[in-house]
Design a protein around this motif. Structure first.
Motif, PDB file in Angstrom:
ATOM      1  N   ASP A 205      21.426  25.702  27.911  1.00 19.52           N
ATOM      2  CA  ASP A 205      20.413  26.196  28.854  1.00 19.52           C
ATOM      3  C   ASP A 205      19.413  26.985  27.996  1.00 19.52           C
ATOM      4  O   ASP A 205      19.897  28.033  27.161  1.00 19.52           O
TER       5      ASP A 205
ATOM      6  N   GLU B 269      17.388  22.585  31.333  1.00 19.24           N
ATOM      7  CA  GLU B 269      18.711  22.604  31.958  1.00 19.24           C
ATOM      8  C   GLU B 269      19.905  21.874  31.289  1.00 19.24           C
ATOM      9  O   GLU B 269      20.984  22.254  31.643  1.00 19.24           O
TER      10      GLU B 269
ATOM     11  N   THR C 203      22.434  22.342  38.034  1.00 19.11           N
ATOM     12  CA  THR C 203      22.338  22.357  36.628  1.00 19.11           C
ATOM     13  C   THR C 203      23.864  21.804  36.098  1.00 19.11           C
ATOM     14  O   THR C 203      24.654  21.711  36.957  1.00 19.11           O
TER      15      THR C 203
END
Length: 341
Positions: free
Chosen positions: A10, A46, A175
């Motif tokens: 992330d 993502e 995500t």
């Protein structure tokens, strides 16, 4: 219980650091990016392209083009068959080379790119290796490559905020980490994924239903389908995303696919129409979401030849290449063409 080799990546700025990073971004040299580059930014931020942590440097792009892989931190390789790159022109190169810069889309600061490395776009070589054809051929993605500036920008990124498109479909843009939670909620003991860029037809449904039966025969109790239409750029004659999502929802509502063991979500990647080269990317992205199995059928990522009366790629090459692809931690389920007569 469901387990996976999935590791979350992330690249969004942490909430505690957002104010400082936003202030920093406001003072940096700006590089304006277009919608498709913003889609690629979302892909990177993502974690769909993990272990990639930014737009590719020259060495990473050459590794992807020549070997369909990039190196991992532990010295291994991870499949990466397509360049994920950021274009710029000569004037922009002079302004940003070596600097920390801010990527701007439609007037909004989107991300910081660190230590910008600017290098030659090698358009002809890239297209020859990625698509098997070059030049002004009428191929939709090649046309975009040639329309961009002559340079590319690489560097690690810090995305300031979650990218939202405000088109009524953001609820489906989950995500990899969010998908993991969905799989767990459904009680999955394995996950299989299917790539779509057009509506689900009966042949697709048959493949997905047959895959479920195959996995049950292997001993799984709750295989869960990731129904994962591509949500980035597509060519003009493909069905629009909002129409496809409505059709996918109808397929689930009518229980052609079982909604109790299906997760419908949008994959943010643009479509490149690069056949056997691109199908590896489609598979790798779903592996990064935690899918254990990937369905591959007829002519994945293919299209009609732009200048000749034939398809651009041989239909069986995609699944053959995928089964040989290095650095993919996922099981491949190849199928023959399904047809009614």
């Amino acid at each position: 219980p469901y387990t996976t080799l999935f590791r979350s990546v992330d690249l969004h700025v942490a909430a505690a650091d957002l104010a400082a990073k936003t202030k920093e971004a406001a003072g940096l040299t700006k590089l304006n990016i277009d919608k498709m580059s913003t889609q690629w930014l979302q892909v990177i931020a993502e974690g769909w392209a993990a272990p990639l942590t930014g737009f590719m440097t020259e060495l990473q792009m050459m590794s992807a083009l020549h070997f369909n892989t990039i190196k991992t931190e532990d010295g291994g390789v991870s499949n990466m068959s397509v360049p994920i790159v950021l274009p710029c022109d000569a004037a922009e190169r002079e302004a940003i080379q070596g600097k920390d810069i801010t990527l701007v889309y439609e007037g909004k600061d989107m991300a910081i790119l660190r230590a910008a490395e600017v290098f030659d776009a090698i358009k002809e070589e890239r297209c020859a290796r990625q698509f098997g054809i070059t030049g002004d051929t009428g191929h939709p993605y090649i046309e975009k490559v040639y329309a961009y500036g002559d340079f590319l920008v690489g560097g690690e990124i810090e995305c300031l905020n979650r990218i939202r498109w405000n088109d009524g479909l953001d609820e489906f843009r989950k995500t990899p980490s969010e998908l993991q939670e969905e799989f767990k909620k459904l009680g999955a003991d394995t996950v299989y994924a299917f790539q779509l860029r057009n509506p689900v037809h009966n042949g697709h449904a048959l493949l997905m239903q047959d895959c479920y039966e195959t996995l049950v025969a292997k001993g799984f109790k709750k295989p869960v389908l990731l129904l994962h239409p591509l949500g980035g750029y597509t060519k003009e004659d493909d069905v629009p995303l909002d129409v496809r999502i409505q059709q996918h929802k109808a397929v689930l509502a009518e229980k052609v696919l079982d909604p109790d063991r299906t997760v419908l979500a949008i994959w943010p990647s643009p479509m490149m129409y690069a056949g056997p080269t691109e199908v590896q990317w489609h598979c790798k992205g779903r592996a990064n979401a935690g899918a254990d199995y990937y369905i591959v059928g007829r002519d994945p990522a293919g299209m009609a030849h732009p200048t000749e009366d034939k398809d651009l790629y041989l239909h069986h090459h995609g699944k053959q290449v995928l089964q040989m692809a290095p650095g993919l931690d996922i099981n491949i389920i190849p199928f023959r063409v399904a047809a009614y007569r």
